[in-house]
Design an enzyme around this catalytic site. Structure first.
Site, mmCIF file in Angstrom:
data_model
loop_
_atom_site.group_PDB
_atom_site.id
_atom_site.type_symbol
_atom_site.label_atom_id
_atom_site.label_comp_id
_atom_site.label_asym_id
_atom_site.label_seq_id
_atom_site.Cartn_x
_atom_site.Cartn_y
_atom_site.Cartn_z
ATOM 1 N N TYR A 199 0.820 -1.217 0.000
ATOM 2 C CA TYR A 199 0.000 0.000 0.000
ATOM 3 C C TYR A 199 0.853 1.267 0.000
ATOM 4 O O TYR A 199 0.414 2.311 -0.504
ATOM 5 C CB TYR A 199 -1.030 -0.040 1.138
ATOM 6 C CG TYR A 199 -2.139 -1.019 0.780
ATOM 7 C CD1 TYR A 199 -3.063 -0.696 -0.205
ATOM 8 C CD2 TYR A 199 -2.191 -2.281 1.355
ATOM 9 C CE1 TYR A 199 -4.034 -1.600 -0.593
ATOM 10 C CE2 TYR A 199 -3.166 -3.199 0.976
ATOM 11 C CZ TYR A 199 -4.086 -2.841 -0.002
ATOM 12 O OH TYR A 199 -5.041 -3.748 -0.399
ATOM 13 N N ASP A 221 -7.724 5.256 -5.056
ATOM 14 C CA ASP A 221 -6.970 6.495 -5.299
ATOM 15 C C ASP A 221 -7.906 7.699 -5.115
ATOM 16 O O ASP A 221 -9.116 7.537 -4.962
ATOM 17 C CB ASP A 221 -6.333 6.473 -6.703
ATOM 18 C CG ASP A 221 -7.371 6.499 -7.826
ATOM 19 O OD1 ASP A 221 -8.197 7.436 -7.853
ATOM 20 O OD2 ASP A 221 -7.381 5.589 -8.676
ATOM 21 N N HIS A 267 -14.480 0.577 -1.529
ATOM 22 C CA HIS A 267 -13.369 -0.287 -1.121
ATOM 23 C C HIS A 267 -12.336 0.440 -0.264
ATOM 24 O O HIS A 267 -11.203 -0.022 -0.127
ATOM 25 C CB HIS A 267 -12.689 -0.907 -2.356
ATOM 26 C CG HIS A 267 -13.555 -1.939 -3.042
ATOM 27 N ND1 HIS A 267 -13.315 -2.382 -4.328
ATOM 28 C CD2 HIS A 267 -14.653 -2.605 -2.614
ATOM 29 C CE1 HIS A 267 -14.236 -3.279 -4.658
ATOM 30 N NE2 HIS A 267 -15.060 -3.425 -3.640
ATOM 31 N N CYS A 283 -6.667 2.292 13.229
ATOM 32 C CA CYS A 283 -6.219 1.346 14.243
ATOM 33 C C CYS A 283 -7.102 0.100 14.150
ATOM 34 O O CYS A 283 -8.325 0.219 13.999
ATOM 35 C CB CYS A 283 -6.355 2.005 15.615
ATOM 36 S SG CYS A 283 -6.279 0.848 16.975
ATOM 37 N N THR A 343 -14.598 -1.234 -15.259
ATOM 38 C CA THR A 343 -14.481 -2.290 -14.258
ATOM 39 C C THR A 343 -14.806 -3.624 -14.926
ATOM 40 O O THR A 343 -15.701 -3.697 -15.774
ATOM 41 C CB THR A 343 -15.374 -2.030 -13.023
ATOM 42 O OG1 THR A 343 -15.366 -3.178 -12.181
ATOM 43 C CG2 THR A 343 -16.797 -1.673 -13.389
ATOM 44 N N GLU A 374 -12.983 -3.024 -23.462
ATOM 45 C CA GLU A 374 -13.367 -4.422 -23.735
ATOM 46 C C GLU A 374 -14.605 -4.767 -22.922
ATOM 47 O O GLU A 374 -14.914 -4.094 -21.933
ATOM 48 C CB GLU A 374 -12.202 -5.373 -23.396
ATOM 49 C CG GLU A 374 -11.745 -5.256 -21.972
ATOM 50 C CD GLU A 374 -10.348 -5.828 -21.732
ATOM 51 O OE1 GLU A 374 -9.714 -6.324 -22.679
ATOM 52 O OE2 GLU A 374 -9.912 -5.782 -20.568
ATOM 53 N N ALA A 396 -12.183 5.439 -21.474
ATOM 54 C CA ALA A 396 -12.989 6.376 -20.688
ATOM 55 C C ALA A 396 -12.721 7.821 -21.106
ATOM 56 O O ALA A 396 -13.655 8.632 -21.179
ATOM 57 C CB ALA A 396 -12.689 6.187 -19.198
HETATM 58 P P1 OAD Z 1 -10.013 -4.693 -13.136
HETATM 59 O O1 OAD Z 1 -8.538 -4.607 -13.269
HETATM 60 O O2 OAD Z 1 -10.626 -6.022 -12.825
HETATM 61 O O3 OAD Z 1 -10.702 -4.189 -14.483
HETATM 62 C C1 OAD Z 1 -10.326 -2.987 -15.093
HETATM 63 C C2 OAD Z 1 -11.218 -2.764 -16.284
HETATM 64 O O4 OAD Z 1 -10.912 -1.504 -16.838
HETATM 65 C C3 OAD Z 1 -11.070 -3.790 -17.402
HETATM 66 O O5 OAD Z 1 -12.328 -4.299 -17.752
HETATM 67 C C4 OAD Z 1 -10.476 -2.997 -18.564
HETATM 68 O O6 OAD Z 1 -10.988 -3.384 -19.821
HETATM 69 C C5 OAD Z 1 -10.946 -1.587 -18.244
HETATM 70 N N1 OAD Z 1 -10.101 -0.524 -18.784
HETATM 71 C C6 OAD Z 1 -8.761 -0.550 -19.031
HETATM 72 N N2 OAD Z 1 -8.359 0.640 -19.524
HETATM 73 C C7 OAD Z 1 -9.457 1.439 -19.584
HETATM 74 C C8 OAD Z 1 -9.698 2.781 -20.013
HETATM 75 N N3 OAD Z 1 -8.718 3.552 -20.461
HETATM 76 N N4 OAD Z 1 -10.964 3.261 -19.921
HETATM 77 C C9 OAD Z 1 -11.970 2.488 -19.445
HETATM 78 N N5 OAD Z 1 -11.798 1.219 -19.049
HETATM 79 C C10 OAD Z 1 -10.569 0.690 -19.104
HETATM 80 O O7 OAD Z 1 -10.425 -3.595 -12.050
HETATM 81 P P2 OAD Z 1 -11.778 -3.465 -11.225
HETATM 82 O O8 OAD Z 1 -12.920 -4.033 -11.979
HETATM 83 O O9 OAD Z 1 -11.857 -2.069 -10.761
HETATM 84 O O10 OAD Z 1 -10.808 -4.722 -5.060
HETATM 85 O O11 OAD Z 1 -11.476 -4.393 -9.991
HETATM 86 C C11 OAD Z 1 -12.454 -4.513 -9.015
HETATM 87 C C12 OAD Z 1 -11.813 -4.768 -7.684
HETATM 88 O O12 OAD Z 1 -10.948 -5.886 -7.748
HETATM 89 C C13 OAD Z 1 -10.907 -3.663 -7.185
HETATM 90 O O13 OAD Z 1 -11.588 -2.605 -6.548
HETATM 91 C C14 OAD Z 1 -10.027 -4.357 -6.226
HETATM 92 C C15 OAD Z 1 -9.707 -5.538 -7.101
HETATM 93 O O14 OAD Z 1 -9.179 -6.606 -6.516
HETATM 94 C C16 OAD Z 1 -10.246 -4.737 -3.848
HETATM 95 O O15 OAD Z 1 -9.087 -4.419 -3.673
HETATM 96 C C17 OAD Z 1 -11.182 -5.143 -2.764
#
Ligand code: OAD
Length: 234
Positions: free
Chosen positions: A58, A96, A111, A119, A179, A206, A222
Protein backbone atom coordinates in the site's frame (compact mmCIF):
# COMPACT_ATOMS: atom_id res chain seq x y z
CA UNK A 1 -26.73 8.75 -22.92
CA UNK A 2 -29.12 11.71 -23.17
CA UNK A 3 -30.45 12.65 -19.73
CA UNK A 4 -33.58 14.66 -18.91
CA UNK A 5 -34.09 17.10 -16.04
CA UNK A 6 -35.83 14.31 -14.10
CA UNK A 7 -32.97 11.83 -14.35
CA UNK A 8 -30.77 10.70 -11.49
CA UNK A 9 -27.42 9.28 -12.51
CA UNK A 10 -25.59 6.58 -10.53
CA UNK A 11 -22.00 6.13 -11.73
CA UNK A 12 -19.84 3.14 -10.78
CA UNK A 13 -16.14 3.37 -11.62
CA UNK A 14 -13.32 0.83 -11.47
CA UNK A 15 -9.59 0.70 -12.05
CA UNK A 16 -10.03 1.37 -15.80
CA UNK A 17 -10.89 5.03 -15.24
CA UNK A 18 -7.49 5.64 -13.65
CA UNK A 19 -5.59 3.53 -16.21
CA UNK A 20 -4.95 6.54 -18.46
CA UNK A 21 -3.52 8.37 -15.43
CA UNK A 22 -0.86 5.66 -15.33
CA UNK A 23 -2.28 3.55 -12.48
CA UNK A 24 -2.24 -0.16 -13.28
CA UNK A 25 -5.55 -2.03 -13.38
CA UNK A 26 -5.79 -5.30 -11.42
CA UNK A 27 -6.51 -7.76 -14.19
CA UNK A 28 -4.42 -5.76 -16.72
CA UNK A 29 -1.24 -6.23 -14.75
CA UNK A 30 -2.01 -9.92 -14.48
CA UNK A 31 -3.11 -9.20 -10.92
CA UNK A 32 0.52 -9.42 -9.86
CA UNK A 33 2.70 -7.25 -7.64
CA UNK A 34 6.35 -8.27 -7.15
CA UNK A 35 5.34 -11.81 -8.01
CA UNK A 36 2.48 -11.88 -5.49
CA UNK A 37 -1.14 -12.26 -6.53
CA UNK A 38 -3.19 -9.26 -5.38
CA UNK A 39 -5.28 -11.67 -3.31
CA UNK A 40 -2.09 -12.57 -1.41
CA UNK A 41 -1.52 -9.00 -0.21
CA UNK A 42 -5.07 -7.66 -0.02
CA UNK A 43 -6.66 -10.01 2.50
CA UNK A 44 -7.02 -10.14 6.30
CA UNK A 45 -4.99 -13.39 6.15
CA UNK A 46 -2.07 -11.61 4.45
CA UNK A 47 -2.22 -8.91 7.13
CA UNK A 48 -2.10 -11.52 9.89
CA UNK A 49 0.79 -13.35 8.25
CA UNK A 50 2.93 -10.44 7.05
CA UNK A 51 1.83 -6.85 7.86
CA UNK A 52 5.12 -5.48 6.58
CA UNK A 53 4.49 -6.96 3.14
CA UNK A 54 0.97 -5.53 3.13
CA UNK A 55 2.22 -2.06 4.15
CA UNK A 56 4.93 -2.17 1.45
CA UNK A 57 2.22 -2.89 -1.13
CA UNK A 58 0.00 0.00 0.00
CA UNK A 59 2.97 2.36 0.41
CA UNK A 60 3.86 1.66 -3.21
CA UNK A 61 0.27 2.33 -4.23
CA UNK A 62 0.29 5.60 -2.24
CA UNK A 63 3.46 6.62 -4.06
CA UNK A 64 1.95 5.82 -7.48
CA UNK A 65 -1.32 7.62 -6.73
CA UNK A 66 0.48 10.73 -5.43
CA UNK A 67 2.46 10.90 -8.68
CA UNK A 68 -0.64 10.49 -10.88
CA UNK A 69 -2.94 13.24 -12.15
CA UNK A 70 -6.70 13.09 -12.86
CA UNK A 71 -7.41 12.48 -16.55
CA UNK A 72 -10.12 13.75 -18.91
CA UNK A 73 -12.54 11.03 -17.75
CA UNK A 74 -12.29 12.00 -14.06
CA UNK A 75 -12.71 15.65 -15.08
CA UNK A 76 -15.73 14.88 -17.28
CA UNK A 77 -17.53 13.15 -14.39
CA UNK A 78 -16.91 16.20 -12.20
CA UNK A 79 -18.39 18.44 -14.94
CA UNK A 80 -21.43 16.16 -15.21
CA UNK A 81 -21.85 16.37 -11.42
CA UNK A 82 -21.68 20.19 -11.65
CA UNK A 83 -24.68 20.06 -13.98
CA UNK A 84 -26.72 17.42 -12.14
CA UNK A 85 -26.00 18.48 -8.56
CA UNK A 86 -27.58 16.09 -6.07
CA UNK A 87 -29.10 14.04 -8.90
CA UNK A 88 -25.59 12.60 -9.33
CA UNK A 89 -23.90 9.93 -7.21
CA UNK A 90 -20.47 8.44 -7.79
CA UNK A 91 -19.55 5.11 -6.27
CA UNK A 92 -15.98 4.04 -6.94
CA UNK A 93 -14.18 0.79 -6.31
CA UNK A 94 -10.92 2.72 -6.61
CA UNK A 95 -8.90 3.67 -3.58
CA UNK A 96 -6.97 6.50 -5.30
CA UNK A 97 -8.11 10.12 -4.89
CA UNK A 98 -8.18 11.13 -8.55
CA UNK A 99 -11.95 11.69 -8.61
CA UNK A 100 -11.69 14.13 -5.69
CA UNK A 101 -8.73 15.88 -7.28
CA UNK A 102 -10.79 16.27 -10.47
CA UNK A 103 -13.52 18.00 -8.44
CA UNK A 104 -16.01 15.21 -7.64
CA UNK A 105 -17.84 15.77 -4.36
CA UNK A 106 -20.73 13.30 -4.15
CA UNK A 107 -18.40 10.33 -4.07
CA UNK A 108 -18.27 7.13 -2.07
CA UNK A 109 -15.20 4.85 -1.97
CA UNK A 110 -16.78 1.45 -1.38
CA UNK A 111 -13.37 -0.29 -1.12
CA UNK A 112 -11.83 2.33 1.18
CA UNK A 113 -9.22 5.00 0.47
CA UNK A 114 -5.46 4.84 0.08
CA UNK A 115 -4.85 8.01 2.04
CA UNK A 116 -6.53 6.93 5.24
CA UNK A 117 -5.42 4.41 7.86
CA UNK A 118 -7.07 3.10 10.99
CA UNK A 119 -6.22 1.35 14.24
CA UNK A 120 -7.31 -2.31 14.11
CA UNK A 121 -8.92 -1.83 17.53
CA UNK A 122 -10.27 1.75 17.66
CA UNK A 123 -11.30 1.46 13.98
CA UNK A 124 -11.50 5.21 13.41
CA UNK A 125 -10.02 6.23 10.03
CA UNK A 126 -7.61 9.17 9.92
CA UNK A 127 -5.76 10.94 7.04
CA UNK A 128 -2.38 9.33 6.34
CA UNK A 129 -0.01 9.85 3.40
CA UNK A 130 3.00 8.13 4.98
CA UNK A 131 5.01 5.26 3.53
CA UNK A 132 5.68 2.31 5.83
CA UNK A 133 8.36 0.24 4.19
CA UNK A 134 10.47 -0.93 7.12
CA UNK A 135 9.86 -3.24 10.06
CA UNK A 136 9.03 -0.15 12.12
CA UNK A 137 5.28 -0.29 11.49
CA UNK A 138 2.85 2.31 12.88
CA UNK A 139 0.86 1.74 16.08
CA UNK A 140 -2.09 3.56 17.64
CA UNK A 141 -1.23 6.45 19.98
CA UNK A 142 -4.23 5.61 22.15
CA UNK A 143 -4.12 1.83 22.51
CA UNK A 144 -0.81 0.78 20.85
CA UNK A 145 -2.59 -1.64 18.51
CA UNK A 146 -1.35 -1.91 14.90
CA UNK A 147 -2.44 0.65 12.32
CA UNK A 148 -3.72 -0.82 9.06
CA UNK A 149 -4.65 0.69 5.67
CA UNK A 150 -8.28 1.87 5.51
CA UNK A 151 -8.91 -0.51 2.61
CA UNK A 152 -11.58 -3.16 2.15
CA UNK A 153 -9.74 -6.42 1.62
CA UNK A 154 -11.06 -9.56 -0.05
CA UNK A 155 -13.47 -11.22 2.34
CA UNK A 156 -14.37 -7.93 4.08
CA UNK A 157 -17.63 -6.07 3.60
CA UNK A 158 -17.51 -2.93 1.43
CA UNK A 159 -18.19 0.37 3.16
CA UNK A 160 -21.63 1.88 3.62
CA UNK A 161 -23.57 -0.49 1.37
CA UNK A 162 -26.86 0.88 2.76
CA UNK A 163 -26.20 4.30 1.25
CA UNK A 164 -25.21 2.69 -2.06
CA UNK A 165 -28.41 0.65 -2.27
CA UNK A 166 -30.49 3.72 -1.35
CA UNK A 167 -28.93 5.64 -4.24
CA UNK A 168 -29.33 2.70 -6.64
CA UNK A 169 -32.99 2.53 -5.65
CA UNK A 170 -33.70 6.06 -6.80
CA UNK A 171 -31.40 6.27 -9.84
CA UNK A 172 -32.87 6.37 -13.34
CA UNK A 173 -29.61 5.56 -15.15
CA UNK A 174 -26.65 3.40 -14.17
CA UNK A 175 -23.38 4.28 -15.88
CA UNK A 176 -20.49 1.87 -15.26
CA UNK A 177 -16.96 2.78 -16.32
CA UNK A 178 -13.76 0.70 -16.44
CA UNK A 179 -14.48 -2.29 -14.26
CA UNK A 180 -14.16 -5.93 -15.29
CA UNK A 181 -17.37 -7.01 -13.54
CA UNK A 182 -15.52 -9.69 -11.62
CA UNK A 183 -15.72 -8.48 -8.00
CA UNK A 184 -19.02 -8.50 -6.10
CA UNK A 185 -21.08 -6.77 -4.81
CA UNK A 186 -20.20 -4.01 -7.34
CA UNK A 187 -20.52 -6.42 -10.28
CA UNK A 188 -24.13 -7.05 -9.20
CA UNK A 189 -25.27 -3.40 -9.27
CA UNK A 190 -26.32 -3.82 -12.90
CA UNK A 191 -28.63 -6.70 -11.91
CA UNK A 192 -30.28 -4.50 -9.28
CA UNK A 193 -30.69 -1.78 -11.91
CA UNK A 194 -32.24 -4.29 -14.32
CA UNK A 195 -34.72 -5.48 -11.70
CA UNK A 196 -35.81 -1.84 -11.38
CA UNK A 197 -35.99 -1.49 -15.16
CA UNK A 198 -33.63 1.50 -15.38
CA UNK A 199 -31.20 2.19 -18.21
CA UNK A 200 -27.72 0.64 -17.93
CA UNK A 201 -24.60 1.68 -19.85
CA UNK A 202 -21.03 0.35 -19.76
CA UNK A 203 -17.93 2.21 -20.98
CA UNK A 204 -14.56 0.47 -21.43
CA UNK A 205 -12.25 -0.80 -24.16
CA UNK A 206 -13.37 -4.42 -23.74
CA UNK A 207 -16.54 -6.17 -22.66
CA UNK A 208 -16.83 -6.79 -18.91
CA UNK A 209 -17.68 -10.27 -17.59
CA UNK A 210 -21.29 -9.16 -16.98
CA UNK A 211 -21.62 -7.60 -20.44
CA UNK A 212 -24.94 -9.38 -21.18
CA UNK A 213 -26.62 -7.43 -18.35
CA UNK A 214 -26.14 -3.96 -19.92
CA UNK A 215 -28.51 -2.17 -22.30
CA UNK A 216 -25.62 -0.37 -24.00
CA UNK A 217 -21.94 -1.22 -24.22
CA UNK A 218 -19.68 1.58 -25.42
CA UNK A 219 -16.35 0.00 -26.37
CA UNK A 220 -14.09 2.97 -25.82
CA UNK A 221 -11.44 4.39 -23.53
CA UNK A 222 -12.99 6.38 -20.69
CA UNK A 223 -11.16 9.56 -21.74
CA UNK A 224 -12.69 9.32 -25.19
CA UNK A 225 -16.28 8.47 -24.27
CA UNK A 226 -16.93 10.55 -21.14
CA UNK A 227 -16.03 14.12 -22.25
CA UNK A 228 -18.55 13.92 -25.11
CA UNK A 229 -21.28 13.02 -22.63
CA UNK A 230 -21.05 16.36 -20.80
CA UNK A 231 -23.15 18.12 -23.42
CA UNK A 232 -25.84 15.40 -23.28
CA UNK A 233 -26.60 16.42 -19.70
CA UNK A 234 -29.13 19.27 -19.41
P1 OAD B 1 -10.01 -4.69 -13.14
O1 OAD B 1 -8.54 -4.61 -13.27
O2 OAD B 1 -10.63 -6.02 -12.83
O3 OAD B 1 -10.70 -4.19 -14.48
C1 OAD B 1 -10.33 -2.99 -15.09
C2 OAD B 1 -11.22 -2.76 -16.28
O4 OAD B 1 -10.91 -1.50 -16.84
C3 OAD B 1 -11.07 -3.79 -17.40
O5 OAD B 1 -12.33 -4.30 -17.75
C4 OAD B 1 -10.48 -3.00 -18.56
O6 OAD B 1 -10.99 -3.38 -19.82
C5 OAD B 1 -10.95 -1.59 -18.24
N1 OAD B 1 -10.10 -0.52 -18.78
C6 OAD B 1 -8.76 -0.55 -19.03
N2 OAD B 1 -8.36 0.64 -19.52
C7 OAD B 1 -9.46 1.44 -19.58
C8 OAD B 1 -9.70 2.78 -20.01
N3 OAD B 1 -8.72 3.55 -20.46
N4 OAD B 1 -10.96 3.26 -19.92
C9 OAD B 1 -11.97 2.49 -19.44
N5 OAD B 1 -11.80 1.22 -19.05
C10 OAD B 1 -10.57 0.69 -19.10
O7 OAD B 1 -10.43 -3.60 -12.05
P2 OAD B 1 -11.78 -3.47 -11.22
O8 OAD B 1 -12.92 -4.03 -11.98
O9 OAD B 1 -11.86 -2.07 -10.76
O10 OAD B 1 -10.81 -4.72 -5.06
O11 OAD B 1 -11.48 -4.39 -9.99
C11 OAD B 1 -12.45 -4.51 -9.01
C12 OAD B 1 -11.81 -4.77 -7.68
O12 OAD B 1 -10.95 -5.89 -7.75
C13 OAD B 1 -10.91 -3.66 -7.18
O13 OAD B 1 -11.59 -2.60 -6.55
C14 OAD B 1 -10.03 -4.36 -6.23
C15 OAD B 1 -9.71 -5.54 -7.10
O14 OAD B 1 -9.18 -6.61 -6.52
C16 OAD B 1 -10.25 -4.74 -3.85
O15 OAD B 1 -9.09 -4.42 -3.67
C17 OAD B 1 -11.18 -5.14 -2.76
Amino acid sequence: MRLTLQDRLFVLTGAGISAESGLATFRGSGGLWNGYRVEEVATPEAWEADPELVWRFYSMRRRDALAAQPNAAHLALARIEDKLGDRFYLCTQNVDDLHERAGSRRIHHMHGTLFQSRCVRCNKPFPDQSFYETLDLPTCKTCASPIRPHIVWFGEIPLNMDAIYRELDRATTLLVVGTSGSVYPAAGFVDIANRRGIRTIYIGPEEPLNTHAFDDIILSLATQALPSMIELVP
